[in-house]
Design a protein around this motif. Sequence first.
Motif, PDB file in Angstrom:
ATOM      1  N   HIS A 213     -25.755 -33.272  23.645  1.00  0.00           N
ATOM      2  CA  HIS A 213     -24.381 -33.343  23.772  1.00  0.00           C
ATOM      3  C   HIS A 213     -23.608 -32.141  23.524  1.00  0.00           C
ATOM      4  O   HIS A 213     -23.592 -31.641  22.518  1.00  0.00           O
ATOM      5  N   LYS A 214     -23.344 -31.421  24.617  1.00  0.00           N
ATOM      6  CA  LYS A 214     -22.762 -29.975  24.413  1.00  0.00           C
ATOM      7  C   LYS A 214     -21.710 -29.709  23.875  1.00  0.00           C
ATOM      8  O   LYS A 214     -21.183 -28.646  23.155  1.00  0.00           O
ATOM      9  N   ALA A 215     -20.725 -30.702  24.450  1.00  0.00           N
ATOM     10  CA  ALA A 215     -19.272 -30.303  24.146  1.00  0.00           C
ATOM     11  C   ALA A 215     -18.942 -30.903  22.661  1.00  0.00           C
ATOM     12  O   ALA A 215     -19.612 -31.579  21.976  1.00  0.00           O
ATOM     13  N   GLY A 226     -23.525 -25.201  20.906  1.00  0.00           N
ATOM     14  CA  GLY A 226     -24.965 -25.061  21.010  1.00  0.00           C
ATOM     15  C   GLY A 226     -25.589 -26.732  21.138  1.00  0.00           C
ATOM     16  O   GLY A 226     -26.585 -26.638  21.588  1.00  0.00           O
ATOM     17  N   GLY A 227     -24.882 -27.347  20.580  1.00  0.00           N
ATOM     18  CA  GLY A 227     -25.427 -28.955  21.106  1.00  0.00           C
ATOM     19  C   GLY A 227     -25.124 -29.675  19.428  1.00  0.00           C
ATOM     20  O   GLY A 227     -25.113 -29.177  18.497  1.00  0.00           O
ATOM     21  N   MET A 228     -24.175 -30.893  19.736  1.00  0.00           N
ATOM     22  CA  MET A 228     -23.609 -31.725  18.665  1.00  0.00           C
ATOM     23  C   MET A 228     -24.570 -32.975  18.404  1.00  0.00           C
ATOM     24  O   MET A 228     -24.143 -33.710  17.427  1.00  0.00           O
ATOM     25  N   ASP A 290     -32.193 -26.782  20.595  1.00  0.00           N
ATOM     26  CA  ASP A 290     -31.674 -27.291  19.209  1.00  0.00           C
ATOM     27  C   ASP A 290     -30.313 -27.833  19.610  1.00  0.00           C
ATOM     28  O   ASP A 290     -29.592 -27.344  20.006  1.00  0.00           O
ATOM     29  N   PRO A 291     -30.262 -29.284  19.402  1.00  0.00           N
ATOM     30  CA  PRO A 291     -30.799 -29.874  18.369  1.00  0.00           C
ATOM     31  C   PRO A 291     -32.220 -31.013  19.067  1.00  0.00           C
ATOM     32  O   PRO A 291     -32.596 -31.725  18.097  1.00  0.00           O
ATOM     33  N   GLU A 292     -32.483 -30.654  20.297  1.00  0.00           N
ATOM     34  CA  GLU A 292     -33.383 -31.693  20.917  1.00  0.00           C
ATOM     35  C   GLU A 292     -34.587 -31.578  20.183  1.00  0.00           C
ATOM     36  O   GLU A 292     -35.334 -32.646  20.315  1.00  0.00           O
TER      37      GLU A 292
END
Length: 428
Positions: A213-215, A226-228, A290-292
Amino acid sequence: MNALVVGGGGREHALVWKLKQSDLIKEIFCAPGNAGIQAEATCLPVSPTDIKGLLTLAKEKQIGLTVVGPEAPLVEGIVDRFTEAGLTAIGPSQAAAQLEGSKAFTKEILESAGVPTADFKIFDNPGDALNALAGESYPLVVKADGLAAGKGVLIVQDSEEAERAVRRIMEEKAFGEAGNRVVLEEFLEGEEASFIVMTDGETILPLASSQDHKAIYDGDTGPNTGGMGAYSPAPVIDPAMHERVMKSVIKPVIEKMNERGTPYRGILYAGLMISDETPYVLEFNVRMGDPETQPILFRMEGDLAETFLDLHSRQLHKTRLSWNPGSALCVVLASKGYPGHYEKGKPITGLETLEGQKDVKVFHAGTTQNERGEIVTNGGRVLGVTALDTSLKACRDKAYQAISSIHFEGMTFRKDIGLKGIQRETTS
Ligand code: AMP
Ligand code: GLY
């Protein structure tokens, strides 16, 4: 053997946590690490881009396996330097790391390998780029060519906004040298997914699918980060789509890299936009996400160190990866103001209440210990609260429940992590 993880974010905490479970690993080091990693490994204050310093450290600590978390040292050639020194480092060579280091390089590879990607034009001077803007359709995507910590992509609605974006990237050099070239790209609509594989250049082993979830805000609004948050598996990658991605994206790119004499060995992350059942490549990363990584490794069964060593010795055909059949989900807790300016040094409370809890793990990202021994915030993304359960809904509930125990001043997080996946699960 001893292992070294390079980096200090949530991804690296998850790597340390997983490698530590391997019987092959005696002692584990992390450079520079963070307050959470410090509880599980020996952290040493060497920057991930100080390749010389890392080489010295690896020799001194007799490191048998080095895993590189972030892209910058890979693009700067850390794996080449370690290999020359007879050390085992996991990741692509500098030449192959161009797949993340240069968007223009990537576009050329995609085009020559016949892989679906957005239409694009590359410019190496601002005058030509600005001249092209009148003829474009909008929205349009304006990208700095080089590394920009995930921030060099600007989606613009009209030619005026596009002009500001081009000037920001190429003239004001908002992302430094990354803006020497600019890519203008067609805006694609669809659902994003992260498809990550391990490869030794011959065998390709897909990791479990995931969605980021980038936004910064709920409903995928606001600036990119970077990814939420992320979850795995991603229902948008059903078995048919999995096949399609392997056949039309991953295999042709690995083959093209072999053909060019720059074989790709390491982790390859394709950022995809699934549009009309076609997987378009938005970008490649030459590392885990990150965070995957947090939900993916939370589901991974088996020995990660052994898998990395097989990759290095080009014996990946011997490895079988297996995954917990349930779902894992990670919610990122960020500092107020991120991805813009934010304050650091805010004490974090409640972490101890989650310790030892089954199937919940708080991976640290931007944390450190202050002189009073308190764990305090030290970055934009602070913690990644990760939970595992039999369904996406159950692990989502568990992660948000765990978050209610944690507090720091200005703590912000998205409330809708995983909802898209749950909706897809219930409608299919
Ligand atoms: P990138 O670093 O290239 O993955 O871009 C960062 C984010 O910008 C992606 O995760 C997408 O959300 C968005 N993005 C990039 N390229 C496009 C595109 N061609 N169409 C729509 N969105 C895009
Ligand atoms: N989460 C996106 C990335 O790691 O680049």
